[in-house]
Every structure is written in structure tokens, then in C-alpha cells.
Enzyme design. Sequence first.
Site, PDB file in Angstrom:
ATOM      1  CB  ALA A 106      -0.978  -0.041   1.174  1.00  0.00           C
ATOM      2  CG  ASP A 124      -3.473  -3.495   1.051  1.00  0.00           C
ATOM      3  OD1 ASP A 124      -3.062  -4.482   1.695  1.00  0.00           O
ATOM      4  OD2 ASP A 124      -2.905  -3.045   0.050  1.00  0.00           O
ATOM      5  CE  LYS A 151      -1.660  -9.796  -1.222  1.00  0.00           C
ATOM      6  NZ  LYS A 151      -2.369  -9.574  -2.508  1.00  0.00           N
TER       7      LYS A 151
HETATM    8  O1  MRU Z   1      -1.093  -7.332  -3.399  1.00  0.00           O
HETATM    9  P1  MRU Z   1      -0.013  -6.665  -2.604  1.00  0.00           P
HETATM   10  O2  MRU Z   1       1.287  -7.379  -2.669  1.00  0.00           O
HETATM   11  O3  MRU Z   1       0.113  -5.203  -2.941  1.00  0.00           O
HETATM   12  O4  MRU Z   1      -0.519  -6.753  -1.110  1.00  0.00           O
HETATM   13  C1  MRU Z   1       0.247  -6.142  -0.110  1.00  0.00           C
HETATM   14  C2  MRU Z   1      -0.283  -6.309   1.253  1.00  0.00           C
HETATM   15  O5  MRU Z   1      -1.320  -6.898   1.468  1.00  0.00           O
HETATM   16  C3  MRU Z   1       0.478  -5.617   2.340  1.00  0.00           C
HETATM   17  O6  MRU Z   1       0.412  -6.331   3.528  1.00  0.00           O
HETATM   18  C4  MRU Z   1      -0.127  -4.225   2.561  1.00  0.00           C
HETATM   19  O7  MRU Z   1      -0.180  -3.530   1.360  1.00  0.00           O
HETATM   20  C5  MRU Z   1       0.638  -3.445   3.553  1.00  0.00           C
HETATM   21  S1  MRU Z   1       2.195  -2.901   2.958  1.00  0.00           S
HETATM   22  C6  MRU Z   1       2.941  -2.022   4.187  1.00  0.00           C
END
Ligand code: MRU
Length: 366
Positions: free
Chosen positions: A58, A257, A268
Site C-alpha cells: 500500500a 491496505d 493480503k
Molecule cells: O497485493 P499486494 O502485494 O500489494 O498486497 C500487499 C499487502 O497486502 C500488504 O500487507 C499491505 O499492502 C501493507 S504494505 C505495508
Amino acid sequence: MNKTEEFFEKIITVKLSPDKKAVNIIDQTCLPSEIRRIDLHTKEEIWDAIKKLKVRGAPAIGVTAAYGMAVLSAGIGKEDYDPFYKEFMEIKDYLASSRPTAVNLFWALDRMERCLVSNKDKAVSEIKEILYREAEDIREEDVNISRNIGETGFRLLEDIREKTGRAPGILTHCNAGTLATAKYGTATAPMYIALEHGWKGNDLHVYCDETRPLLQGGRLTAFELSEAGIDTTIQCDNMASLLMKSGKIDIVFVGCDRVAANGDSANKIGTSGVAILAKHYNIPFYVCAPSSTIDMKTETGEGIPIEMREGSEVTEMWYEKPLGAPGADVFNPAFDVTDHELITGIITEKGLVSPSYKEGFKKLFS
Ligand code: MRU
């Protein structure tokens, strides 16, 4: 430069190219085999890099979008404010359509727009420079935000070490690390801050869920933590229950996110399962969230849009031959929502928020 600083220099996730004409990222789809840096010049290249997870996580998506707006605005060939603004907004809307769940993308784009609007009385050439500075500020602020999250999380690790007399065992899911942010990560920030406080790599042990289907845990989190010299183990997602039962996990840190106003947190896919397991085994479960990830306009997790992705990511992407039966449909949501009741605390840059989150967020933002 110490080893930790060298490590951070080596894997700067997103930066501006030296000529300021491109956003320069590590192509995360090449990790862990290769650290390949690529320049993104056009809006299509930036959109595609976000969509295809060349840059992901994110906060990193937010920083990329902010740099993207600065770079692309510099290329707008209009000298009057109104046509410049019109083109800026077209680019902004286009980048906003790349991924739906992480609120940081929209947050960063809105902030760039606010910056533009509040400088409308200046010459367009000056505004272009201001937009570059705003994007740099967003990146710098992200470093400080992660550091603060890390300090709070580190104190929890210190407590565990004091109580148990051994290296804390931490489980994390996906990648909320350096590669997902501008420096320390969110869920990994407590680990990196521990190193900055003089802990050795074996003073803690991080268990990384592999994180099907795109393996951000096995490919990215395990890569960056072991590069930084931290004791790291990869397990498949369905091994987390056994691991927790064995007593090796003292605490769970995950990123997010988007957090709804009641504390429901999207992260995720698979995160909510980890939280359910943690509750069962009485293991504290913390969400690490920059306050920009808290979306007070979305009341509960029900209102968070969940990105659905191509089925081929599950059955084909990482394999020489297709792994799924050809006739079967594939269910591939990228995120799930962890119910606020399963969350022990939400660690923000402004401090730890404990339930009730509604009350806590009100205080946080007041
Ligand atoms: O699909 P992605 O790889 O962008 O998913 C990322 C995540 O779910 C992270 O845990 C989230 O963005 C937090 S990043 C500090």
C-alpha cells in the site's frame, strides 16, 4: 555506513530517476533471483507496474503514484492553469484505476491534487517543481511513519524478550516490508528498529507465511529480512496453525491496505485466517497501519472493495506447467478483511490504538 543502512540503500523500492523524467522502481516480480531496477516514463508504464505488482504494497503504491503525478505533470505541455489542471486530472483518474483496495493510492493522488489546487495562483512551471517536492515529502514522511510504527512494535518485542527470556518468534503474512514502503516497512519495522537498537539478527526470529498465490512472503519478506541478517523461516500458509501450536510464535505483525472506521482491516488474502488462528492459540495479533491507511469514510470492512485477480496467477504464473485442472474455475481475491474483534491492537505512527477502535481513531485524528 552500517550493515542495516547498506541494506536499505541496496533495496530502495521507489525513487525518482536522476533526470527526474521517470519513476525508478525495483521490479518485484523478478525477486528474489534478481534485483532489477526499471524506469517508468509513461502513465501506461506506471499503471501497468502497479497492476502487475512490479511495485506493490500500500504505501509503495502511494509513493509511486505521487512520483508518477510529478513526472507526468512535468510533461504536460500547457502553460495555463485550467488546461494543465484538466490534463492532470485525466492522468490522476487513470492511475487511480490501477488497483482498488489500498487506500494509500487514492490518498496520495488526492494529496497531489490538493497541492496543485492550493498553488493555482503560481505559474505552471513553478507548480511542476512544487509537485516534485510534494512527492518527495510523501516519500520522506513514509520513512518517518514506518520508523514510529517500528518503535512502538519494538517495545512489544522487548516485553516479550523480558518475559520469556528468549528471542521473540514473530509471524508475518505477505510483504509489509521495505519493499512495500519507502524504508522500514510497517509489519517489519519493529524488526529493523530492533537492529537499530543493537539487537542481533538472531535476537529475534521471523516466520514468513509464503502467501499464496503470489508468494510475497516467501519471495519478498523472507528475501529482505534474510538480506538484513535477521533469522528467517518460510512456511506455507497452511503450516501456520502447527507453528502456532508448537509455541514458536509470540506475536503476529501484519500490514494493511485499508482500515475501516470500526477497525476492520483489509490485508493480503489469508490474513483473516491467520487472525482466527492467533485468537485460537491466544497469540497477540497486531495490524501495523500508517494513519493514511485508516479510511474513516468507510464504516466497516463490508464497504472495502476487494480486488479480484486473474485465475492464472493461482494455476500458472509460477509453474512450468499449469497446476490447476483445466476445466475448473479459479477463485482469486487479492485481499480479505480481518474482523476488528480479532485484532489486539492497531499500531500507527501516532501510537498504539486498542479497542474500541472507533473511539481510538476519533482521538487519533482529533
Ligand atoms: O497485493 P499486494 O502485494 O500489494 O498486497 C500487499 C499487502 O497486502 C500488504 O500487507 C499491505 O499492502 C501493507 S504494505 C505495508
